[in-house]
Design a protein around this motif. Structure first.
Motif, short mmCIF file in Angstrom:
data_model
loop_
_atom_site.label_atom_id
_atom_site.label_comp_id
_atom_site.label_asym_id
_atom_site.label_seq_id
_atom_site.Cartn_x
_atom_site.Cartn_y
_atom_site.Cartn_z
N ALA A 141 35.88 23.23 -3.75
CA ALA A 141 36.21 24.65 -3.78
C ALA A 141 37.25 24.99 -2.71
CB ALA A 141 34.94 25.48 -3.58
N SER A 180 38.32 24.91 -9.59
CA SER A 180 37.37 25.78 -10.28
C SER A 180 36.16 24.96 -10.71
CB SER A 180 38.03 26.42 -11.50
OG SER A 180 38.41 25.42 -12.44
N GLU A 181 35.16 25.65 -11.29
CA GLU A 181 33.97 24.94 -11.77
C GLU A 181 34.34 23.94 -12.86
OE1 GLU A 181 31.00 24.76 -10.82
OE2 GLU A 181 30.62 26.47 -9.51
#
Length: 297
Positions: free
Chosen positions: A177, A182-183
């Protein structure tokens, strides 16, 4: 080695002895049927029926394998089983690891609700008749999707994958992060390479399960050209009715019965070969995939 054994107490040595004896008995209970089936598949039908299995190579014959490989339905069933198993494995593993990732997050909104919903499906199902009516209403009868889609999501596999995710340090996500990941990027570029062991284990589970499946194809597939190998095998093993092409040159019911008995064993060997070939490539991931994360809740 001997010094280590001497250091152990009598109770420990007795425990190990009993464990090794039980393990040896379990191993023999697996090896003996495999050897029996393998040897019987090569034997002459008359010798097998009159004398049983023999390690006299002069009585062995490859006639049963020739008839198996010459039969069209064996190859059609083999192709269908391979297609269904690969497709089912890809979809099932993909869905399971995608569902497990958010469920491994402690801050997921509605996590308890979704967890309860998943757990309920492990104990309660719609039943055979409602499921068949649903598949029929979706126009999936006589379609490979009737075999692949209904059982694609396995809650137990999702729990295994979730436990594996939870064993990975959370600092890894914090580091990605900070780099602006991003995820989605974190999942596909960082988590997936780390999760190769559990993915291999789930893939092996699902491939073997679909390869051995016969009940759903028997219910939903009426077209013989779409049936997997296990249904062809079932017709030989249970119904004792080899395909006509396999016994076309055999006259007399006695000879037909003898050949049918040998065809059972040769067909078992042929249907088991893909699993026996595939397992060694997954073995290095198997223990790691099962044990990593086993001590976490």
């Amino acid at each position: 080695m001997r010094s280590e054994i001497r250091k152990k107490t009598f109770a420990d040595r007795l425990f190990y002895l009993i464990g090794y004896l039980l393990l040896g008995m379990f191993t023999f209970s697996i090896i003996i049927p495999i050897v029996y089936v393998l040897v019987a598949s090569f034997m002459d039908p008359t010798v097998l029926q009159n004398k049983g299995i023999s390690f006299d190579f002069s009585t062995w014959s490859t006639d049963a394998y020739k008839r198996v490989f010459e039969n069209r339905m064996i190859w059609v069933g083999f192709k269908n089983s391979l297609l269904y198993s690969i497709l089912f494995t890809a979809i099932s593993v993909g869905v399971s690891i995608l569902a497990a990732y958010p469920m491994s997050k402690k801050d997921l909104v509605g996590k308890k609700f979704f967890n309860a919903l998943f757990i309920i499906t492990m104990f309660f199902g719609g039943g055979l008749v409602p499921t068949y009516l649903l598949i029929s209403d979706l126009n999936l009868i006589d379609s490979m999707w009737a075999i692949v889609l209904p059982n694609a999501f396995n809650v137990w596999n999702m729990i295994l994958a979730r436990t594996y995710y939870q064993s990975i340090p959370s600092e890894l996500r914090e580091a990605s992060a900070m780099d602006g990941a991003s995820e989605v990027v974190h999942f596909f570029k960082i988590m997936l390479p780390i999760c190769k062991p559990i993915i291999a284990v789930l893939a092996l589970y699902q491939f073997v399960g679909m390869w051995n499946a016969y009940f759903d194809p028997m219910i939903y597939l009426n077209n013989a050209d779409m049936q997997p190998l296990q249904l062809v095998l079932r017709s030989i093993l249970i119904q004792n009715t080899p395909e006509p092409g396999m016994i076309a040159d055999i006259t007399g019911m006695a000879e037909m019965a003898k050949l049918a008995e040998v065809l059972k064993y040769s067909t078992i060997v042929v249907s088991s070969l893909p699993l026996l070939i595939m397992y060694p490539f997954f073995q290095k991931y198997f223990d790691k995939g099962i044990m990593v994360g086993s001590i976490k809740g």
